[in-house]
Design a protein around this motif. Structure first.
Motif, PDB file in Angstrom:
ATOM      1  N   ALA A 220     -40.933 -80.325  50.124  1.00  0.00           N
ATOM      2  CA  ALA A 220     -41.970 -79.883  51.053  1.00  0.00           C
ATOM      3  C   ALA A 220     -43.373 -80.033  50.472  1.00  0.00           C
ATOM      4  CB  ALA A 220     -41.703 -78.446  51.497  1.00  0.00           C
ATOM      5  N   PRO A 221     -43.663 -79.513  49.267  1.00  0.00           N
ATOM      6  CA  PRO A 221     -45.025 -79.706  48.742  1.00  0.00           C
ATOM      7  C   PRO A 221     -45.375 -81.166  48.500  1.00  0.00           C
ATOM      8  CG  PRO A 221     -43.595 -78.649  47.113  1.00  0.00           C
ATOM      9  CD  PRO A 221     -42.862 -78.621  48.398  1.00  0.00           C
ATOM     10  N   MET A 222     -44.394 -81.977  48.092  1.00  0.00           N
ATOM     11  CA  MET A 222     -44.675 -83.393  47.855  1.00  0.00           C
ATOM     12  C   MET A 222     -45.101 -84.092  49.150  1.00  0.00           C
ATOM     13  SD  MET A 222     -42.154 -86.394  46.460  1.00  0.00           S
ATOM     14  CE  MET A 222     -41.267 -86.416  48.029  1.00  0.00           C
ATOM     15  N   VAL A 223     -44.370 -83.818  50.233  1.00  0.00           N
ATOM     16  CA  VAL A 223     -44.707 -84.428  51.515  1.00  0.00           C
ATOM     17  C   VAL A 223     -46.044 -83.893  52.024  1.00  0.00           C
ATOM     18  CG1 VAL A 223     -44.002 -84.622  53.935  1.00  0.00           C
ATOM     19  CG2 VAL A 223     -42.312 -84.914  52.125  1.00  0.00           C
ATOM     20  N   ALA A 224     -46.301 -82.599  51.834  1.00  0.00           N
ATOM     21  CA  ALA A 224     -47.570 -82.016  52.277  1.00  0.00           C
ATOM     22  C   ALA A 224     -48.750 -82.646  51.550  1.00  0.00           C
ATOM     23  CB  ALA A 224     -47.547 -80.506  52.058  1.00  0.00           C
ATOM     24  N   ILE A 225     -48.628 -82.817  50.240  1.00  0.00           N
ATOM     25  CA  ILE A 225     -49.712 -83.432  49.459  1.00  0.00           C
ATOM     26  C   ILE A 225     -49.921 -84.877  49.899  1.00  0.00           C
ATOM     27  CG2 ILE A 225     -50.369 -84.202  47.144  1.00  0.00           C
ATOM     28  CD1 ILE A 225     -48.899 -81.689  46.076  1.00  0.00           C
ATOM     29  N   THR A 226     -48.816 -85.595  50.152  1.00  0.00           N
ATOM     30  CA  THR A 226     -48.932 -86.975  50.626  1.00  0.00           C
ATOM     31  C   THR A 226     -49.660 -87.033  51.960  1.00  0.00           C
ATOM     32  OG1 THR A 226     -46.866 -87.583  49.508  1.00  0.00           O
ATOM     33  CG2 THR A 226     -47.641 -89.049  51.253  1.00  0.00           C
ATOM     34  N   GLY A 227     -49.324 -86.098  52.864  1.00  0.00           N
ATOM     35  CA  GLY A 227     -49.998 -86.054  54.150  1.00  0.00           C
ATOM     36  C   GLY A 227     -51.483 -85.816  54.002  1.00  0.00           C
ATOM     37  N   LEU A 228     -51.853 -84.923  53.067  1.00  0.00           N
ATOM     38  CA  LEU A 228     -53.272 -84.643  52.827  1.00  0.00           C
ATOM     39  C   LEU A 228     -53.992 -85.879  52.301  1.00  0.00           C
ATOM     40  CD1 LEU A 228     -55.604 -82.615  52.655  1.00  0.00           C
ATOM     41  CD2 LEU A 228     -54.781 -81.982  50.374  1.00  0.00           C
ATOM     42  N   VAL A 229     -53.359 -86.579  51.367  1.00  0.00           N
ATOM     43  CA  VAL A 229     -53.971 -87.789  50.799  1.00  0.00           C
ATOM     44  C   VAL A 229     -54.150 -88.862  51.868  1.00  0.00           C
ATOM     45  CG1 VAL A 229     -53.620 -89.695  49.185  1.00  0.00           C
ATOM     46  CG2 VAL A 229     -53.146 -87.352  48.460  1.00  0.00           C
ATOM     47  N   LEU A 230     -53.139 -89.057  52.704  1.00  0.00           N
ATOM     48  CA  LEU A 230     -53.238 -90.061  53.763  1.00  0.00           C
ATOM     49  C   LEU A 230     -54.344 -89.718  54.753  1.00  0.00           C
ATOM     50  CD1 LEU A 230     -49.485 -90.875  54.523  1.00  0.00           C
ATOM     51  CD2 LEU A 230     -51.133 -92.262  53.252  1.00  0.00           C
ATOM     52  N   LYS A 231     -54.507 -88.437  55.033  1.00  0.00           N
ATOM     53  CA  LYS A 231     -55.589 -88.033  55.935  1.00  0.00           C
ATOM     54  C   LYS A 231     -56.951 -88.348  55.320  1.00  0.00           C
ATOM     55  CE  LYS A 231     -53.716 -84.351  58.875  1.00  0.00           C
ATOM     56  NZ  LYS A 231     -54.289 -84.874  60.131  1.00  0.00           N
TER      57      LYS A 231
END
Length: 331
Positions: A220-231
């Motif tokens: 979950a945190p890995m995907v959340a951080i990835t989403g933030l970076v992509l944004k």
């Protein structure tokens, strides 16, 4: 909905066959067998009309049912069991996952793998195999075909680990508990971890599962951080910071931690999770075209090999540090 039924029915039949194969050959994890069956089935010379009928259900399985299965996977996790590992082991697990993810992503970009392959391979090898690839694709919005090579690579390396790691145990002088920690920290899919660790006995299996599920908790945190970076990169995909199914995953973890669920409920959830992930991974396997995969060249294989060796080496180092520090689970 009815147009999805033929493909889902085929996937359910494949899960049944994979489960039978696992009962007959315990070293063959059910979920790994589902991916392989998906590859085999899609390689058969089906008439175009049959493929058209099956495709909607297989696509729905690979996306929607995968996400439900990931939510139920959270019921395997108790924060109490994770905390029992101690801060040293927990810290090392986080470092292993982060280092493997960064190394794999960097190597993938250095070797110029196409599209989202570097990101998906990094997720699969660092966290939990094909399930992590599917979860990450929820943020990257990758097509099923884009997941084909990462899933094939993580399935190949995870299957090889079932044979390679037990062969190395006596060479490295690892006892059962040390081998269990090494397996849980380095092997990709939960089923592959079970298949590998059980060879060394129940004590190895117990610590392997807890360590592995601790890695799963980092999904979950890995995907959340990835989403933030992509944004922040503004690549136009506008992914959610945390997809809804990962919110469900975290809620399931909290439920398992604070509510004493009956064993019967956990057993039903475990079976449902296995079936849903099996159906989803069959659908993802069916998106793999062997001919296309063979033409990808040596670069993806090189990234996978480097990542596999790196996580095994880092995990072995963590076992040595934990043993020297007298971690109770390894005594």
């Amino acid at each position: 909905m009815t147009r999805n039924l033929p493909g889902i029915a085929l996937a359910l039949a494949a899960v049944g066959l994979a489960s039978f194969a696992h009962l007959t050959l315990p070293w063959a994890p059910t979920l790994t067998a589902c991916v392989v069956l998906g590859v085999v089935v899609t390689s058969l010379p089906w008439p175009a009309r049959v493929r058209e009928i099956l495709q909607p259900g297989l696509a729905a399985s690979a996306r929607r049912l995968l996400r439900i299965g990931i939510v139920l996977l959270g019921l395997k996790l108790s924060l109490v069991d994770i905390a029992d590992l101690g801060w040293l082991v927990l810290g090392m697990i986080v470092l292993i996952v982060a280092a493997t993810f960064a190394l794999t992503l960097g190597m993938g970009r250095l070797l110029r793998l196409p599209g989202d392959q570097p990101l998906l391979i990094a997720a699969g090898f660092s966290v939990c195999g094909a399930s992590a690839i599917g979860a990450m694709s929820g943020v990257t919005r990758s097509k099923d075909a884009d997941q084909a090579t990462p899933i094939a690579l993580v399935t190949l390396c995870g299957t090889l680990a079932i044979a390679v790691l037990p062969a190395l145990q006596p060479v490295l002088g690892l006892d059962a508990e040390q081998f269990g920690m090494w397996t849980g920290a380095s092997v990709h899919d939960v089923g592959q971890v079970v298949a590998t660790a059980q060879i060394a006995g129940p004590s190895a299996l117990a610590i392997a599962v807890v360590v592995k599920l601790t890695r799963v908790a980092l999904l979950a945190p890995m995907v959340a951080i990835t989403g933030l970076v992509l944004k922040r990169e503004g690549d136009g995909r506008r992914p959610a910071l945390v997809p809804l199914f990962l919110v469900g995953f975290m809620v399931a973890v909290l439920v398992r931690t604070v509510i004493p669920l009956p064993d019967a409920v956990l057993q039903v959830a475990d079976t449902a999770q296995l079936v849903l992930l099996g159906v989803a991974l069959f659908g993802l396997g069916a998106a793999i075209r062997v001919g296309t995969l063979m033409r990808t060249g040596p670069r993806p294989l090189a990234v996978a090999a480097i990542s596999w060796v790196a996580i095994a080496a880092l995990s072995l180092g963590a076992v040595a540090v934990a043993t020297a520090a007298g971690v109770p689970a390894l005594r």
